[in-house]
Write a protein that holds these residues in place. Structure first.
Motif, PDB file in Angstrom:
ATOM      1  N   MET A  22       0.799  -1.229   0.000  1.00  0.00           N
ATOM      2  CA  MET A  22       0.000   0.000   0.000  1.00  0.00           C
ATOM      3  C   MET A  22       0.833   1.280   0.000  1.00  0.00           C
ATOM      4  O   MET A  22       0.285   2.370   0.134  1.00  0.00           O
ATOM      5  CB  MET A  22      -0.979   0.011   1.186  1.00  0.00           C
ATOM      6  N   LYS A  23       2.136   1.167  -0.185  1.00  0.00           N
ATOM      7  CA  LYS A  23       2.985   2.348  -0.229  1.00  0.00           C
ATOM      8  C   LYS A  23       3.465   2.591  -1.662  1.00  0.00           C
ATOM      9  O   LYS A  23       3.962   1.665  -2.313  1.00  0.00           O
ATOM     10  CB  LYS A  23       4.176   2.189   0.715  1.00  0.00           C
ATOM     11  N   PRO A  24       3.347   3.839  -2.161  1.00  0.00           N
ATOM     12  CA  PRO A  24       3.717   4.107  -3.548  1.00  0.00           C
ATOM     13  C   PRO A  24       5.221   4.245  -3.750  1.00  0.00           C
ATOM     14  O   PRO A  24       5.948   4.712  -2.879  1.00  0.00           O
ATOM     15  CB  PRO A  24       3.026   5.449  -3.841  1.00  0.00           C
ATOM     16  N   ALA A  25       5.670   3.815  -4.927  1.00  0.00           N
ATOM     17  CA  ALA A  25       7.036   4.059  -5.389  1.00  0.00           C
ATOM     18  C   ALA A  25       6.925   4.772  -6.730  1.00  0.00           C
ATOM     19  O   ALA A  25       6.036   4.468  -7.536  1.00  0.00           O
ATOM     20  CB  ALA A  25       7.802   2.750  -5.533  1.00  0.00           C
ATOM     21  N   PHE A  26       7.825   5.722  -6.972  1.00  0.00           N
ATOM     22  CA  PHE A  26       7.725   6.578  -8.154  1.00  0.00           C
ATOM     23  C   PHE A  26       8.784   6.185  -9.190  1.00  0.00           C
ATOM     24  O   PHE A  26       9.950   5.988  -8.856  1.00  0.00           O
ATOM     25  CB  PHE A  26       7.896   8.048  -7.750  1.00  0.00           C
ATOM     26  N   HIS A  27       8.352   6.111 -10.463  1.00  0.00           N
ATOM     27  CA  HIS A  27       9.223   5.677 -11.546  1.00  0.00           C
ATOM     28  C   HIS A  27       9.195   6.714 -12.674  1.00  0.00           C
ATOM     29  O   HIS A  27       8.112   7.152 -13.098  1.00  0.00           O
ATOM     30  CB  HIS A  27       8.765   4.309 -12.094  1.00  0.00           C
ATOM     31  N   SER A  28      10.335   7.075 -13.159  1.00  0.00           N
ATOM     32  CA  SER A  28      10.466   8.114 -14.171  1.00  0.00           C
ATOM     33  C   SER A  28       9.795   7.705 -15.484  1.00  0.00           C
ATOM     34  O   SER A  28      10.113   6.671 -16.070  1.00  0.00           O
ATOM     35  CB  SER A  28      11.944   8.408 -14.424  1.00  0.00           C
ATOM     36  N   ILE A  29       8.870   8.521 -15.934  1.00  0.00           N
ATOM     37  CA  ILE A  29       8.219   8.277 -17.224  1.00  0.00           C
ATOM     38  C   ILE A  29       9.239   8.391 -18.358  1.00  0.00           C
ATOM     39  O   ILE A  29       9.211   7.607 -19.309  1.00  0.00           O
ATOM     40  CB  ILE A  29       7.053   9.259 -17.440  1.00  0.00           C
ATOM     41  N   GLU A  30      10.125   9.361 -18.241  1.00  0.00           N
ATOM     42  CA  GLU A  30      11.145   9.547 -19.288  1.00  0.00           C
ATOM     43  C   GLU A  30      11.961   8.283 -19.479  1.00  0.00           C
ATOM     44  O   GLU A  30      12.205   7.857 -20.625  1.00  0.00           O
ATOM     45  CB  GLU A  30      12.056  10.714 -18.893  1.00  0.00           C
TER      46      GLU A  30
END
Length: 269
Positions: free
Chosen positions: A257-265
């Motif tokens: 339930m915790k988000p991780a962020f990934h570069s769209i570029e």
């Protein structure tokens, strides 16, 4: 890429078993897939439920996690079809089981399933949209055990109306709702099924995603809402390009339930 809205034969409206879906994800070079099969309690207002056996579901996912651990990451999620009168029942489930990710969706209004169309009979389009956003707001005000809102403007898919109601007709419902989920640390999904259903835009539409972004929203997932294996990751390159074009830098995955962020570029390279 990451597909975070995927159905299997654990959902009665899906046609592909879990392993077939996983293989499709691998063929499409997905890094991660999250299964989000349906739990829709009292979907028809007559006490009937759409649900699966949780123990069997988790056991099956765990087996495939091990089998395919070197080829794709697999997460256990769920799609809740929430209604205001069922909040406590969903809270009990979300607090009992260890999900990585929960989609908060609305599939029924005033105890009528949207797909069957009974809700729309004799009801003007504006009234139908008003009821949808009012009940969604009630859900968001009362329920916090979720990750992102699923297919936010799904109401546009149903009803058989001649045109999709323009944004300005429900803008005043939308902005407080988006502010609320941002304040709570929740997000939106970009659901590509709107393109697959020939609606001409994603769920939600890009103009809604722009408002969310301009209000400070950052958490967004990508999901194909697939019900057959070949639909996995449908139109994802275009979806990522669209997100980038309106200012999003990242898409999210979830673990416990915790988000991780990934570069769209990086994903588009």
């Amino acid at each position: 890429m990451f597909d975070y809205h995927v159905h299997t034969t654990f959902s009665p409206d899906a046609k592909s078993p879990m392993e077939e879906v996983i293989k499709s994800g691998i063929e499409k070079n997905l890094k991660e897939i999250c299964f989000t099969d349906h739990i829709d309690y009292d979907w028809d207002g007559k006490g009937n439920d759409i649900r699966f056996d949780f123990d069997s579901y988790f056991k099956t996912i765990d087996g495939f996690k091990e089998k395919y651990k070197d080829r794709i990451s697999i997460k256990q999620g769920v799609e809740f079809g929430l209604q205001p009168h069922l909040i406590e029942k969903y809270q009990a489930v979300s607090r009992k089981y260890d999900f990585d990710f929960i989609l908060c969706s609305v599939h029924s209004l005033r105890k009528e399933d949207l797909y069957q169309g009974v809700f729309f009979e004799g009801r003007p389009q504006q009234e139908a949209y008003n009821i949808y956003f009012e009940e969604l707001a009630q859900v968001v005000d009362a329920y916090e055990d979720y990750s992102v809102l699923g297919h936010l403007d799904v109401i546009k898919r149903y009803g058989g109306y001649d045109v999709i109601l323009p944004l300005e007709h429900y803008h005043d419902f939308l902005v407080p709702l988006l502010k609320k989920i941002i304040h709570l640390g929740k997000g939106l999904e970009l659901n590509t099924s709107g393109i697959r259903y020939n609606l001409g835009d994603f769920h939600p539409s890009l103009d809604i995603l722009k408002i969310y972004r301009n209000l400070g929203g950052e958490i967004v997932t990508t999901g194909a809402d697939s019900h057959q294996a070949h639909q996995v990751a449908y139109d994802f390159p275009h979806a990522l390009e669209a997100l980038s074009s309106i200012g999003f830098k990242y898409v999210c995955t979830f673990d416990k339930m915790k988000p991780a962020f990934h570069s769209i570029e990086k994903l588009l390279r």
